[in-house]
Scaffold this motif. Structure first.
Motif, PDB file in Angstrom:
ATOM      1  N   ARG A  33       3.277  -3.291  -5.699  1.00 24.31           N
ATOM      2  CA  ARG A  33       2.791  -2.084  -5.026  1.00 24.31           C
ATOM      3  C   ARG A  33       1.982  -1.211  -5.978  1.00 24.31           C
ATOM      4  NH1 ARG A  33       8.201  -1.412  -3.333  1.00 24.31           N
ATOM      5  NH2 ARG A  33       8.366   0.511  -4.562  1.00 24.31           N
ATOM      6  N   TYR A  37      -2.170  -0.289  -5.941  1.00 21.74           N
ATOM      7  CA  TYR A  37      -2.658   1.080  -5.957  1.00 21.74           C
ATOM      8  C   TYR A  37      -3.600   1.308  -7.137  1.00 21.74           C
ATOM      9  CZ  TYR A  37      -2.524   6.194  -6.116  1.00 21.74           C
ATOM     10  OH  TYR A  37      -2.860   7.526  -6.142  1.00 21.74           O
ATOM     11  N   ARG A  38      -3.239   0.766  -8.290  1.00 22.85           N
ATOM     12  CA  ARG A  38      -4.103   0.921  -9.464  1.00 22.85           C
ATOM     13  C   ARG A  38      -5.441   0.203  -9.260  1.00 22.85           C
ATOM     14  NH1 ARG A  38      -4.893   2.305 -14.496  1.00 22.85           N
ATOM     15  NH2 ARG A  38      -5.816   0.870 -15.990  1.00 22.85           N
ATOM     16  N   GLN A  41      -7.552   2.530  -7.322  1.00 20.46           N
ATOM     17  CA  GLN A  41      -8.052   3.616  -8.164  1.00 20.46           C
ATOM     18  C   GLN A  41      -9.222   3.147  -9.026  1.00 20.46           C
ATOM     19  OE1 GLN A  41      -4.089   4.538  -9.898  1.00 20.46           O
ATOM     20  NE2 GLN A  41      -4.597   6.669  -9.440  1.00 20.46           N
ATOM     21  N   PRO A  74      -6.286   4.557   0.898  1.00 18.33           N
ATOM     22  CA  PRO A  74      -5.435   4.048  -0.178  1.00 18.33           C
ATOM     23  C   PRO A  74      -4.342   3.140   0.377  1.00 18.33           C
ATOM     24  CG  PRO A  74      -5.752   6.418  -0.373  1.00 18.33           C
ATOM     25  CD  PRO A  74      -6.300   6.021   0.964  1.00 18.33           C
ATOM     26  N   VAL A  76      -1.294   3.106  -0.346  1.00 23.32           N
ATOM     27  CA  VAL A  76      -0.122   3.952  -0.109  1.00 23.32           C
ATOM     28  C   VAL A  76      -0.599   5.399  -0.076  1.00 23.32           C
ATOM     29  CG1 VAL A  76       1.566   2.408  -1.192  1.00 23.32           C
ATOM     30  CG2 VAL A  76       0.361   4.089  -2.603  1.00 23.32           C
ATOM     31  N   ASN A  78      -1.570   8.817  -1.156  1.00 20.63           N
ATOM     32  CA  ASN A  78      -2.030   9.183  -2.486  1.00 20.63           C
ATOM     33  C   ASN A  78      -1.386  10.462  -2.999  1.00 20.63           C
ATOM     34  OD1 ASN A  78      -3.902   9.095  -4.800  1.00 20.63           O
ATOM     35  ND2 ASN A  78      -4.708  10.961  -3.854  1.00 20.63           N
ATOM     36  N   ASP A 174       6.846  10.212  -3.339  1.00 23.51           N
ATOM     37  CA  ASP A 174       6.558   9.263  -4.417  1.00 23.51           C
ATOM     38  C   ASP A 174       7.212   9.763  -5.688  1.00 23.51           C
ATOM     39  OD1 ASP A 174       5.673   7.433  -6.225  1.00 23.51           O
ATOM     40  OD2 ASP A 174       3.545   7.784  -5.925  1.00 23.51           O
ATOM     41  N   ASN A 287       2.855   6.775 -12.543  1.00 21.47           N
ATOM     42  CA  ASN A 287       3.928   6.509 -11.583  1.00 21.47           C
ATOM     43  C   ASN A 287       5.110   5.855 -12.266  1.00 21.47           C
ATOM     44  OD1 ASN A 287       2.807   7.474  -9.208  1.00 21.47           O
ATOM     45  ND2 ASN A 287       1.518   5.670  -9.004  1.00 21.47           N
TER      46      ASN A 287
END
Length: 287
Positions: A33, A37-38, A41, A74, A76, A78, A174, A287
């Motif tokens: 996950r 996400y990275r 980004q 995104p 997830v 953000n 988060d 994170n």
């Protein structure tokens, strides 16, 4: 009112379980996950000078034309600063004046106790803060269908320790990669007149390989010299966020008229190469 700054003791980590003082490893699913996400980004960063120069904030990324992923949502919800300002949810919670989190290990807390509830105000800095009202008495948590950003807190007394069970977090939560499956068990214990011991066991089997526990001591502050002022100078939807959105729309209009650079080539995520106040790096594993 309590805060967390105190002289350093013999304990070298807030984490007391595991005994090595380290947060347990992520599960394979959580790592996947976070990697997805990275990747998102980095895709939004790839046309910037930051990636061209391979600055640390773009490690693992590549330099090239603007990514078609700039139009994607995104993977997830953000919480960081994306290199895009299509709307407020592309920006960090701090920029949106929503920086409060749970569990919280910094800043001032004003704790007010009554027979049926405990209220805690968390001062998160720069005029931001948030309030919890925790029912005491062993009432059950809300049904699983009800999800809240800071979860549903229910407290009971175990001797002189207030035990707070927190469940029902939502998908917009988060905490270090944990979202709706986050489960906290907090313990507040008055050690002496000036010290409150706070510990919290953090559990999410979809994120960490085992539960882990943090402990800290909170020191009472002078009620007159260190008052928390409820000054709403940083609140969701403030003028600062409106200005950021207006600026981005102006850049897009100028580019469409051939009067400015492509906004996709601008680094609006890390503040550009180099450093300086406020140029935190959301891509460096926050994170």
């Amino acid at each position: 009112m309590f805060e967390t700054v105190k002289p350093t003791g013999r304990r070298t980590s807030l984490v007391v379980d595991p005994a090595d003082g380290r947060i347990p490893p992520y599960t394979a699913a959580a790592r996947q996950r976070l990697d997805l996400y990275r990747e998102f980004q980095l895709a939004l960063m790839q046309a910037t000078e930051t990636c061209k120069k391979q600055e640390p904030s773009c490690r693992g990324g590549k330099y090239g034309p603007p990514s078609p992923r700039r139009a994607e949502r995104p993977p997830v919800y953000n919480h960081d600063r994306l290199n895009r300002t299509d709307g407020p949810e592309d920006r960090s919670l701090a920029e949106r004046c929503m920086a409060g989190n749970l569990p919280d290990f910094g800043g001032y807390r004003r704790i007010v106790q009554s027979p049926g509830a405990v209220a805690i105000f968390y001062d998160t800095g720069q005029g931001q803060g948030w309030q919890r009202v925790i029912p005491v008495g062993g009432s059950p948590n809300l049904p699983p269908s009800v999800r809240l950003r800071w979860g549903d807190s229910r407290a009971r007394w175990e001797g002189d320790t207030l035990v707070v069970d927190v469940t029902n977090f939502g998908p917009k939560t988060d905490y270090r990669g944990s979202r709706e499956n986050l489960h906290l068990v907090e313990r507040f214990k008055r050690v002496d007149a000036d010290t409150l011991e706070y510990s919290v066991t953090i559990e999410d089997s979809t994120t960490w390989t085992q539960p882990w526990t943090v402990r800290q001591e909170l020191t009472a502050q002078d009620e007159q010299a260190n008052r928390i002022y409820y000054e709403p100078r940083c609140h969701e939807g403030n003028f600062g966020m409106s200005g950021m959105l207006i600026n981005s729309r102006s850049e897009e209009r100028a580019f469409a008229l051939g009067q400015g650079p492509d906004p996709a080539t601008r680094d609006n995520s890390t503040g550009g190469a180099g450093g300086g106040e406020g140029n935190t790096d959301p891509l460096a594993g926050g994170n």
